[in-house]
Write a protein that holds these residues in place. Sequence first.
Motif, mmCIF file in Angstrom:
data_model
loop_
_atom_site.group_PDB
_atom_site.id
_atom_site.type_symbol
_atom_site.label_atom_id
_atom_site.label_comp_id
_atom_site.label_asym_id
_atom_site.label_seq_id
_atom_site.Cartn_x
_atom_site.Cartn_y
_atom_site.Cartn_z
ATOM 1 N N ASP A 134 5.279 5.328 -5.733
ATOM 2 C CA ASP A 134 6.112 4.139 -5.883
ATOM 3 C C ASP A 134 7.568 4.492 -6.108
ATOM 4 O OD1 ASP A 134 4.485 1.566 -5.799
ATOM 5 O OD2 ASP A 134 3.245 2.835 -7.062
ATOM 6 N N LEU A 135 7.843 5.629 -6.710
ATOM 7 C CA LEU A 135 9.232 6.062 -6.879
ATOM 8 C C LEU A 135 9.889 6.215 -5.515
ATOM 9 C CD1 LEU A 135 11.327 6.831 -9.015
ATOM 10 C CD2 LEU A 135 10.483 9.189 -8.897
ATOM 11 N N GLY A 136 9.145 6.755 -4.559
ATOM 12 C CA GLY A 136 9.669 6.900 -3.201
ATOM 13 C C GLY A 136 9.842 5.579 -2.477
ATOM 14 N N ASN A 137 9.094 4.539 -2.916
ATOM 15 C CA ASN A 137 9.266 3.209 -2.330
ATOM 16 C C ASN A 137 10.525 2.517 -2.832
ATOM 17 O OD1 ASN A 137 6.919 3.315 -0.834
ATOM 18 N ND2 ASN A 137 5.673 2.289 -2.383
ATOM 19 N N ASP A 138 11.067 2.987 -3.947
ATOM 20 C CA ASP A 138 12.196 2.311 -4.578
ATOM 21 C C ASP A 138 13.541 2.896 -4.158
ATOM 22 O OD1 ASP A 138 12.828 0.147 -6.229
ATOM 23 O OD2 ASP A 138 13.250 1.441 -7.939
ATOM 24 N N MET A 139 13.514 3.772 -3.182
ATOM 25 C CA MET A 139 14.749 4.421 -2.725
ATOM 26 C C MET A 139 14.501 5.028 -1.357
ATOM 27 S SD MET A 139 14.497 7.777 -5.187
ATOM 28 C CE MET A 139 14.295 6.705 -6.619
ATOM 29 N N PRO A 140 15.560 5.339 -0.608
ATOM 30 C CA PRO A 140 15.348 6.098 0.631
ATOM 31 C C PRO A 140 14.650 7.416 0.312
ATOM 32 C CG PRO A 140 17.592 5.258 0.513
ATOM 33 C CD PRO A 140 16.978 5.016 -0.834
ATOM 34 N N LEU A 141 13.691 7.810 1.124
ATOM 35 C CA LEU A 141 12.894 8.996 0.808
ATOM 36 C C LEU A 141 13.735 10.255 0.674
ATOM 37 C CD1 LEU A 141 9.526 8.723 2.772
ATOM 38 C CD2 LEU A 141 9.883 8.826 0.301
ATOM 39 N N TRP A 142 14.856 10.290 1.400
ATOM 40 C CA TRP A 142 15.675 11.507 1.299
ATOM 41 C C TRP A 142 16.330 11.664 -0.072
ATOM 42 C CZ3 TRP A 142 16.648 7.745 5.128
ATOM 43 C CH2 TRP A 142 17.652 6.834 4.822
ATOM 44 N N GLU A 143 16.351 10.593 -0.856
ATOM 45 C CA GLU A 143 16.889 10.696 -2.214
ATOM 46 C C GLU A 143 15.840 11.172 -3.224
ATOM 47 O OE1 GLU A 143 18.718 7.095 -3.507
ATOM 48 O OE2 GLU A 143 20.060 6.951 -1.770
ATOM 49 N N LEU A 144 14.565 11.078 -2.859
ATOM 50 C CA LEU A 144 13.496 11.369 -3.817
ATOM 51 C C LEU A 144 13.540 12.788 -4.381
ATOM 52 C CD1 LEU A 144 10.942 10.418 -5.294
ATOM 53 C CD2 LEU A 144 9.620 11.022 -3.250
ATOM 54 N N ASP A 148 0.829 -1.211 0.000
ATOM 55 C CA ASP A 148 0.000 0.000 0.000
ATOM 56 C C ASP A 148 0.864 1.262 0.000
ATOM 57 O OD1 ASP A 148 -2.091 1.766 0.036
ATOM 58 O OD2 ASP A 148 -2.796 1.262 2.053
ATOM 59 N N ASP A 149 1.689 1.395 -1.055
ATOM 60 C CA ASP A 149 2.550 2.573 -1.222
ATOM 61 C C ASP A 149 3.460 2.809 -0.020
ATOM 62 O OD1 ASP A 149 1.604 3.096 -3.758
ATOM 63 O OD2 ASP A 149 0.061 4.488 -3.080
ATOM 64 N N GLY A 150 3.891 1.710 0.606
ATOM 65 C CA GLY A 150 4.857 1.823 1.687
ATOM 66 C C GLY A 150 4.280 2.035 3.063
ATOM 67 N N LYS A 151 2.951 2.089 3.175
ATOM 68 C CA LYS A 151 2.359 2.290 4.502
ATOM 69 C C LYS A 151 2.631 1.105 5.420
ATOM 70 C CE LYS A 151 -1.484 5.184 2.808
ATOM 71 N NZ LYS A 151 -1.245 5.042 1.364
ATOM 72 N N ILE A 152 2.704 -0.091 4.842
ATOM 73 C CA ILE A 152 2.901 -1.322 5.607
ATOM 74 C C ILE A 152 4.219 -1.955 5.163
ATOM 75 C CG2 ILE A 152 1.958 -3.631 6.077
ATOM 76 C CD1 ILE A 152 -0.831 -2.412 5.448
ATOM 77 N N LEU A 153 4.990 -2.483 6.127
ATOM 78 C CA LEU A 153 6.268 -3.122 5.835
ATOM 79 C C LEU A 153 6.290 -4.507 6.466
ATOM 80 C CD1 LEU A 153 9.216 -2.926 4.750
ATOM 81 C CD2 LEU A 153 9.847 -1.985 6.984
ATOM 82 N N VAL A 154 6.617 -5.532 5.659
ATOM 83 C CA VAL A 154 6.698 -6.907 6.154
ATOM 84 C C VAL A 154 8.022 -7.513 5.695
ATOM 85 C CG1 VAL A 154 4.188 -7.220 6.201
ATOM 86 C CG2 VAL A 154 5.449 -7.801 4.126
ATOM 87 N N LYS A 155 8.430 -8.601 6.374
ATOM 88 C CA LYS A 155 9.718 -9.240 6.079
ATOM 89 C C LYS A 155 9.549 -10.741 5.950
ATOM 90 C CE LYS A 155 14.463 -9.581 7.848
ATOM 91 N NZ LYS A 155 15.385 -9.111 8.912
ATOM 92 N N GLU A 182 8.397 5.309 -12.013
ATOM 93 C CA GLU A 182 8.080 4.841 -10.661
ATOM 94 C C GLU A 182 9.157 3.964 -10.047
ATOM 95 O OE1 GLU A 182 3.663 4.416 -9.962
ATOM 96 O OE2 GLU A 182 3.764 3.633 -12.003
ATOM 97 N N ASN A 183 10.297 3.827 -10.733
ATOM 98 C CA ASN A 183 11.380 3.053 -10.133
ATOM 99 C C ASN A 183 12.725 3.504 -10.701
ATOM 100 O OD1 ASN A 183 11.559 1.773 -12.695
ATOM 101 N ND2 ASN A 183 10.154 0.163 -12.033
ATOM 102 N N ARG A 184 13.800 2.968 -10.102
ATOM 103 C CA ARG A 184 15.141 3.362 -10.504
ATOM 104 C C ARG A 184 15.436 2.995 -11.957
ATOM 105 N NH1 ARG A 184 18.600 3.959 -5.769
ATOM 106 N NH2 ARG A 184 17.540 3.254 -3.883
ATOM 107 N N THR A 185 14.853 1.881 -12.412
ATOM 108 C CA THR A 185 15.093 1.456 -13.787
ATOM 109 C C THR A 185 14.586 2.505 -14.764
ATOM 110 O OG1 THR A 185 14.847 -0.854 -13.102
ATOM 111 C CG2 THR A 185 14.725 -0.395 -15.459
ATOM 112 N N GLY A 186 13.377 3.012 -14.521
ATOM 113 C CA GLY A 186 12.837 4.065 -15.374
ATOM 114 C C GLY A 186 13.682 5.320 -15.342
ATOM 115 N N VAL A 187 14.148 5.696 -14.152
ATOM 116 C CA VAL A 187 14.999 6.891 -14.025
ATOM 117 C C VAL A 187 16.282 6.712 -14.838
ATOM 118 C CG1 VAL A 187 16.327 8.322 -12.428
ATOM 119 C CG2 VAL A 187 14.054 7.492 -11.753
ATOM 120 N N ALA A 188 16.875 5.521 -14.755
ATOM 121 C CA ALA A 188 18.128 5.267 -15.463
ATOM 122 C C ALA A 188 17.957 5.280 -16.977
ATOM 123 C CB ALA A 188 18.709 3.926 -15.018
ATOM 124 N N ASN A 189 16.739 5.014 -17.448
ATOM 125 C CA ASN A 189 16.494 4.913 -18.894
ATOM 126 C C ASN A 189 15.691 6.085 -19.454
ATOM 127 O OD1 ASN A 189 17.834 2.425 -19.200
ATOM 128 N ND2 ASN A 189 16.036 1.319 -18.471
#
Length: 358
Positions: free
Chosen positions: A266-276, A127-134, A242-249
């Motif tokens: 989702d872009l913020g889910n693919d990296m630490p938020l401080w990098e967004l 859910d866009d990072g609201k929930i985290l499981v391992k 929405e992800n690093r792959t898209g940014v790189a391309n």
Amino acid sequence: MNTQIFATMGPACGTENIIKEMIAAGMTGMRLNLSHTTLPASKKYIEAYHNAAVSSGVKPQILIDMQGTELRVGELDFPADLEENAIIRFCSREEAFVPETEGPETVIPVPLPVLQALVMGDEVLLDDGKILVKAVSEEYIGVSIGEGKDSGYGEELVKVCVDLQVLRGGVLCSHKSIKIVDKDVKMPVLTNHDIANIKLTKEYGVTALMQPFVRSGEDLRKVRQVLAENDAEDLKIFAKIENRTGVANMDSIIPEADVIVIARGDLGNDMPLWELPKVQKDIETACKKYNKPYIVVTQMLASMEHSPVPTRAEVSDIFHAVYHGAWGVMVTGETAVGAYPVEVIKYLANTAKTVCER
């Protein structure tokens, strides 16, 4: 500068009168999220928007947001309250792979590629990072290889479920997003659900398609081919990064897109938020290099789902997005399900206007 102001259709703004007020406040187009609905099922919202646009003397813009490559939770019987430290189970949405074994009470159906990609220790955002499981354990069953179970080819072990510990809890509903941290799970560019909706776009007056999780220019070429095959080649394509792959391309994506969408959820889910913020600026710079219009999306006015007044940080975010060159800005849940859809558009449009008044 005429900044495009996009809202999202939903029950909170589903009547002709409310949409008229939103248009009067500055709204120029509407997004319809088709991740878990269809154009026919959304007919009343679309008709309300068309009627409001015609009576207001404006040309309607309808952007349909596709399922695309995004990984999502399947259909739940009811929302799952995931408490911190609880153990839950992911099982494939394919019934043939649901094991008949004892396990956690909460079972979440997920796409099979998610199970195949998960290994012990992987963290998963829901859910866009609201929930985290391992991931903490996994279960396999033997599946016969060959024409029959006695074919002599033996068995292949197939992963059928993964158990996960809840690190950050919350209420999980059907069709919410899944992101395995630091992994890119490959999915088809368009689903059968997407293609069925594309076939109906002319009938419903759709003007543009928003393609999620664009990874390369090749993704968009495949989308254009599907549009051409289904008499929908006139649709503009909004490519969601929405992800690093898209940014790189970006260099391959931008020439194939009509508009770039900086989709910060989702872009913020693919990296630490401080990098967004830096990545957002990098995408903006790439768009300017190619003179490609772009829009900024996600949490522009998130507090206004429940408050009639935004935060100072939110209006500053809108101002700076437009100041740095955004062709448009978009809100999602703020107008789809929020309590103040008209007020949201007023703040969005009026803040954007102040850039021109400098």
